[in-house]
Design a protein around this motif. Structure first.
Motif, PDB file in Angstrom:
ATOM      1  N   HIS A 165       0.847  -1.192   0.000  1.00  0.00           N
ATOM      2  CA  HIS A 165       0.000   0.000   0.000  1.00  0.00           C
ATOM      3  C   HIS A 165       0.886   1.247   0.000  1.00  0.00           C
ATOM      4  N   GLU A 166       0.437   2.283  -0.705  1.00  0.00           N
ATOM      5  CA  GLU A 166       1.202   3.537  -0.657  1.00  0.00           C
ATOM      6  C   GLU A 166       0.812   4.293   0.621  1.00  0.00           C
ATOM      7  N   HIS A 167       1.425   5.469   0.852  1.00  0.00           N
ATOM      8  CA  HIS A 167       1.298   6.101   2.173  1.00  0.00           C
ATOM      9  C   HIS A 167      -0.107   6.628   2.499  1.00  0.00           C
ATOM     10  N   GLY A 179       0.042  -1.037  -7.397  1.00  0.00           N
ATOM     11  CA  GLY A 179       0.604  -2.129  -8.176  1.00  0.00           C
ATOM     12  C   GLY A 179      -0.431  -3.169  -8.587  1.00  0.00           C
ATOM     13  N   VAL A 180      -1.698  -2.768  -8.679  1.00  0.00           N
ATOM     14  CA  VAL A 180      -2.724  -3.713  -9.125  1.00  0.00           C
ATOM     15  C   VAL A 180      -2.723  -3.797 -10.646  1.00  0.00           C
ATOM     16  N   SER A 181      -2.705  -2.642 -11.307  1.00  0.00           N
ATOM     17  CA  SER A 181      -2.851  -2.608 -12.765  1.00  0.00           C
ATOM     18  C   SER A 181      -1.581  -2.149 -13.453  1.00  0.00           C
ATOM     19  N   ASN A 182      -0.950  -3.055 -14.180  1.00  0.00           N
ATOM     20  CA  ASN A 182       0.182  -2.732 -15.036  1.00  0.00           C
ATOM     21  C   ASN A 182      -0.078  -3.403 -16.375  1.00  0.00           C
ATOM     22  N   ALA A 198     -11.189  10.785 -11.065  1.00  0.00           N
ATOM     23  CA  ALA A 198     -10.554   9.835 -10.137  1.00  0.00           C
ATOM     24  C   ALA A 198      -9.194   9.419 -10.703  1.00  0.00           C
ATOM     25  N   HIS A 199      -8.208   9.262  -9.817  1.00  0.00           N
ATOM     26  CA  HIS A 199      -6.834   9.039 -10.281  1.00  0.00           C
ATOM     27  C   HIS A 199      -6.702   7.924 -11.314  1.00  0.00           C
ATOM     28  N   ILE A 200      -7.362   6.783 -11.099  1.00  0.00           N
ATOM     29  CA  ILE A 200      -7.139   5.685 -12.054  1.00  0.00           C
ATOM     30  C   ILE A 200      -7.922   5.874 -13.353  1.00  0.00           C
ATOM     31  N   THR A 216      -5.658   8.427 -15.345  1.00  0.00           N
ATOM     32  CA  THR A 216      -4.385   7.896 -15.829  1.00  0.00           C
ATOM     33  C   THR A 216      -4.551   6.678 -16.745  1.00  0.00           C
ATOM     34  N   LEU A 217      -5.757   6.105 -16.776  1.00  0.00           N
ATOM     35  CA  LEU A 217      -6.056   5.064 -17.769  1.00  0.00           C
ATOM     36  C   LEU A 217      -7.549   5.095 -18.056  1.00  0.00           C
ATOM     37  N   PRO A 218      -7.977   5.969 -18.978  1.00  0.00           N
ATOM     38  CA  PRO A 218      -9.411   6.243 -19.157  1.00  0.00           C
ATOM     39  C   PRO A 218     -10.196   5.115 -19.835  1.00  0.00           C
ATOM     40  N   ARG A 219      -9.514   4.052 -20.225  1.00  0.00           N
ATOM     41  CA  ARG A 219     -10.210   2.878 -20.764  1.00  0.00           C
ATOM     42  C   ARG A 219     -11.294   3.277 -21.775  1.00  0.00           C
ATOM     43  N   ALA A 220     -12.565   2.902 -21.538  1.00  0.00           N
ATOM     44  CA  ALA A 220     -13.613   3.127 -22.548  1.00  0.00           C
ATOM     45  C   ALA A 220     -13.859   4.600 -22.847  1.00  0.00           C
ATOM     46  N   ALA A 261       4.698   1.041 -17.500  1.00  0.00           N
ATOM     47  CA  ALA A 261       4.875   0.015 -16.463  1.00  0.00           C
ATOM     48  C   ALA A 261       5.381   0.723 -15.216  1.00  0.00           C
ATOM     49  N   ARG A 262       4.594   0.675 -14.148  1.00  0.00           N
ATOM     50  CA  ARG A 262       4.968   1.388 -12.916  1.00  0.00           C
ATOM     51  C   ARG A 262       5.728   0.462 -11.983  1.00  0.00           C
ATOM     52  N   ARG A 263       6.856   0.961 -11.472  1.00  0.00           N
ATOM     53  CA  ARG A 263       7.727   0.139 -10.613  1.00  0.00           C
ATOM     54  C   ARG A 263       8.190   0.914  -9.387  1.00  0.00           C
TER      55      ARG A 263
HETATM   56 FE1  N7H Z   1      -0.864   6.343  -9.552  1.00  0.00          FE
HETATM   57  N1  N7H Z   1      -2.665   6.478  -5.099  1.00  0.00           N
HETATM   58  O1  N7H Z   1      -2.419   5.992  -4.032  1.00  0.00           O
HETATM   59  O2  N7H Z   1      -3.651   7.190  -5.245  1.00  0.00           O
HETATM   60  N2  N7H Z   1      -2.001   5.041  -8.461  1.00  0.00           N
HETATM   61  N3  N7H Z   1      -0.276   7.263  -7.858  1.00  0.00           N
HETATM   62  N4  N7H Z   1       0.400   7.527 -10.661  1.00  0.00           N
HETATM   63  N5  N7H Z   1      -1.343   5.342 -11.247  1.00  0.00           N
HETATM   64  C1  N7H Z   1      -2.658   3.955  -8.958  1.00  0.00           C
HETATM   65  O3  N7H Z   1      -4.200   0.298 -10.258  1.00  0.00           O
HETATM   66  C2  N7H Z   1      -0.791   7.103  -6.588  1.00  0.00           C
HETATM   67  C3  N7H Z   1       1.236   8.476 -10.171  1.00  0.00           C
HETATM   68  C4  N7H Z   1      -0.938   5.663 -12.546  1.00  0.00           C
HETATM   69  O4  N7H Z   1      -4.191   0.857 -15.052  1.00  0.00           O
HETATM   70  C5  N7H Z   1      -3.379   3.309  -7.894  1.00  0.00           C
HETATM   71  O5  N7H Z   1      -2.255  -0.423  -9.575  1.00  0.00           O
HETATM   72  C6  N7H Z   1      -0.095   7.987  -5.675  1.00  0.00           C
HETATM   73  C7  N7H Z   1       1.867   9.193 -11.252  1.00  0.00           C
HETATM   74  C8  N7H Z   1      -1.447   4.676 -13.479  1.00  0.00           C
HETATM   75  O6  N7H Z   1      -6.050   1.466 -14.094  1.00  0.00           O
HETATM   76  C9  N7H Z   1      -3.136   4.022  -6.759  1.00  0.00           C
HETATM   77  C10 N7H Z   1       0.847   8.671  -6.427  1.00  0.00           C
HETATM   78  C11 N7H Z   1       1.379   8.634 -12.415  1.00  0.00           C
HETATM   79  C12 N7H Z   1      -2.167   3.768 -12.720  1.00  0.00           C
HETATM   80  C13 N7H Z   1      -2.281   5.145  -7.104  1.00  0.00           C
HETATM   81  C14 N7H Z   1       0.711   8.220  -7.790  1.00  0.00           C
HETATM   82  C15 N7H Z   1       0.477   7.576 -12.023  1.00  0.00           C
HETATM   83  C16 N7H Z   1      -2.087   4.207 -11.332  1.00  0.00           C
HETATM   84  C17 N7H Z   1      -4.279   2.082  -8.023  1.00  0.00           C
HETATM   85  C18 N7H Z   1       1.834   9.701  -6.027  1.00  0.00           C
HETATM   86  C19 N7H Z   1       1.682   8.972 -13.853  1.00  0.00           C
HETATM   87  C20 N7H Z   1      -2.882   2.525 -13.234  1.00  0.00           C
HETATM   88  C21 N7H Z   1      -3.499   0.804  -8.029  1.00  0.00           C
HETATM   89  C22 N7H Z   1       2.315   9.834  -4.815  1.00  0.00           C
HETATM   90  C23 N7H Z   1       1.901  10.191 -14.291  1.00  0.00           C
HETATM   91  C24 N7H Z   1      -4.197   2.874 -13.850  1.00  0.00           C
HETATM   92  C25 N7H Z   1      -3.318   0.187  -9.399  1.00  0.00           C
HETATM   93  C26 N7H Z   1      -4.882   1.632 -14.378  1.00  0.00           C
HETATM   94  C27 N7H Z   1      -2.681   3.536 -10.276  1.00  0.00           C
HETATM   95  C28 N7H Z   1      -1.865   6.205  -6.268  1.00  0.00           C
HETATM   96  C29 N7H Z   1       1.468   8.699  -8.828  1.00  0.00           C
HETATM   97  C30 N7H Z   1      -0.180   6.741 -12.908  1.00  0.00           C
HETATM   98  C31 N7H Z   1      -3.712   3.637  -5.397  1.00  0.00           C
HETATM   99  C32 N7H Z   1      -0.323   8.187  -4.193  1.00  0.00           C
HETATM  100  C33 N7H Z   1       2.859  10.339 -11.113  1.00  0.00           C
HETATM  101  C34 N7H Z   1      -1.206   4.654 -14.976  1.00  0.00           C
END
Ligand code: N7H
Length: 475
Positions: free
Chosen positions: A189-191, A197-200, A331-333, A336-340, A355-357
């Motif tokens: 989990h993030e902070h 790390g669910v969707s890559n 909403a953040h997801i 960042t991935l608007p799908r339909a 790919a997020r790492r």
């Molecule tokens: Fe994000 N969060 O806790 O809110 N992110 N992210 N992100 N993010 C995702 O689906 C978070 C950041 C993407 O495929 C989840 O794996 C936080 C940047 C993309 O459906 C959560 C920060 C960028 C996805 C968070 C942060 C992205 C994604 C759901 C900064 C790109 C996948 C878990 C501190 C510019 C979308 C998951 C998909 C998912 C959070 C940063 C992008 C919980 C706290 C900077 C592409």
């Protein structure tokens, strides 16, 4: 077929990690560096080796899972290396055919485009970043492992091999930053508390049985020179099988975020105060803290759904192109991935996939911070993403989606979405209003006047193939 022995391990499979050190360096002696690198290449972990490591971890988990007395992890560590444009320039390597304008200008020059705060020095924009990222960084060693002991030992090996701190040193350290997976049930989990790390993206020809969800992508979305790389034909041969690595140090103001979520909790019939706050938070992210997507479970968390890989990514916002009852447009997801939202209009999102790492950094919240509702210690996300184009991937997502109040544009979006409440940046301007926070009245907005994710530095790197390291970069 992909040559898994030629690709650095973090790109396709993610180096397994409980902790990770990013060792940013400057090259001080070009010939020395290229000579030292020649001997160091065999230490660099490939995708093929990383897959073996993952097998060993899985095997160990199975064996130690049934009341065994084995320790929960096995000692494993992996090193990768990547270079900035300034690094290639220093080495005298022509990288113009990497093409990517974001990479070639460097992230500091790009900070204003990304919406980071800063000041103008004449007509030059100087971002509010921490000192190390205001220096010229030539490269980074990414060292990931099961414990600080194994990782630190590997960092020492790097320093020995590149003779750091001696008269014949070929690099000097700019800064090393340590990330740690969070403890106990917050592992993964993030902070803010949400599972990450669910969707890559699943990669065609690499991920054997991708679970239902967004369409798998061609390997060239991550790897240069492969099918799906938009500049495939224009690359120099040594660039094949490499990938751009975006690094960003993002601080998170957790108590302030919690306070915002609590103040704005949804007061709906049948919801307790805590449930109302959890629902509001879930609508900012698009997933509950468990990881369950609100598109599938809009009113209550569903941890079983969250744990089921066959269901937890199998949604497309299909039912709601024109409205945001299930999931807010911003909403953040969804941002960042608007799908339909795009695919139903005939637009491909393949070249936007990254790919997020990343990994978390900084301590857990202290009692003082909880009491004062104020951040006293630095913590957040060491964001890392891989893609074959920063311009199409990370930069586009941040600039044109997260920071753009009008995206996504449903055919007839009734409300302006607003910025991504989690990562949206607007420099020194106010972030404005986000709509869709209340499922029953989607026009209701909330003012995003505070920002809880604060970029304090970063750089764009290129993570070359093993062959390029051996034949082009090393002597
Ligand atoms: Fe994000 N969060 O806790 O809110 N992110 N992210 N992100 N993010 C995702 O689906 C978070 C950041 C993407 O495929 C989840 O794996 C936080 C940047 C993309 O459906 C959560 C920060 C960028 C996805 C968070 C942060 C992205 C994604 C759901 C900064 C790109 C996948 C878990 C501190 C510019 C979308 C998951 C998909 C998912 C959070 C940063 C992008 C919980 C706290 C900077 C592409």
């Amino acid at each position: 077929a992909l040559d898994l022995k030629n690709i650095q391990g973090d790109i396709l499979s993610g180096l397994p990690k409980k902790t990770e050190t990013f060792y940013f360096f400057e090259i001080t002696d070009v010939t020395g560096f290229r000579t030292n690198l020649r001997d160091f290449v065999p230490v660099i972990k490939t995708v093929a080796q990383t897959l073996k490591d993952r097998e060993a971890i899985d095997k160990h988990k199975k064996e130690s899972g049934h009341g065994g007395h084995k320790p929960p992890t096995i000692p494993l560590v992996g090193v990768n290396i990547a270079f900035s444009h300034l690094g290639f320039a220093k080495l005298g390597i022509d990288d113009t055919k990497l093409v990517d304008t974001a990479f070639l200008s460097g992230q500091r020059q790009d900070a204003q485009t990304l919406g980071d705060k800063g000041t103008l020095d004449g007509d030059k924009f100087v971002p509010d970043w921490d000192a190390p990222f205001k220096q010229d960084i030539h490269g980074v060693f990414v060292v990931a492992g099961d414990s600080h002991v194994t990782v630190d030992r590997k960092v020492q090996l790097i320093e020995q091999r590149f003779k750091v701190g001696t008269p014949t040193a070929s690099i000097s350290k700019i800064v090393s930053i340590v990330g740690d997976v969070r403890p106990g049930d917050q592992d993964g989990h993030e902070h803010f508390g949400y599972l990450d790390g669910v969707s890559n993206p699943a990669i065609i020809g690499f991920d054997k049985n991708p679970p239902p969800g967004p369409a798998p992508v061609r390997p060239g979305v991550l790897l240069l020179g492969q099918d799906g790389d938009e500049d495939k034909d224009g690359r120099d041969p040594w660039m094949a099988d490499g990938s751009f690595l975006v690094f960003r140090q993002l601080f998170q103001n957790v108590p302030e975020f919690d306070e915002f979520v609590n103040t704005n909790r949804l007061q709906l019939p049948g919801l307790s105060a805590k449930e109302g706050a959890d629902l509001f938070g879930a609508r900012l992210v698009g997933r509950w803290k468990s990881g369950a997507p609100i598109d599938l479970t809009p009113f209550f968390d569903d941890p079983e759904l969250a744990d089921d890989p066959l269901r937890n990514n199998n949604f497309h916002f299909t039912a709601e192109r024109d409205f945001q009852k299930l999931c807010p447009f911003a909403a953040h997801i969804r941002k960042t991935l608007p799908r339909a939202d795009l695919e139903d209009l005939g637009f491909s999102i393949e070249n936007r996939r990254i790919a997020r790492r990343g990994i978390q950094f900084g301590p857990e919240l202290t009692r003082a911070e909880k009491q004062q509702k104020k951040t006293l210690l630095g913590r957040g996300l060491l964001f890392v993403s891989y893609q074959s184009s920063i311009v199409n991937g990370f930069q586009f997502i941040q600039q044109s989606w997260a920071n753009n109040a009008n995206f996504p544009f449903g055919e007839q979006t009734p409300e302006t979405p607003g910025l991504d409440p989690i990562i949206g940046q607007s420099g020194d301007a106010p972030r404005g209003l986000m709509s869709g926070v209340n499922p029953n009245t989607p026009a209701t907005t909330v003012d995003l006047k505070d920002v809880w994710v604060i970029p304090r530095g970063g750089e764009y790197f290129f993570s070359p193939s093993i062959k390029a390291l051996r034949e082009t970069i090393a002597l």
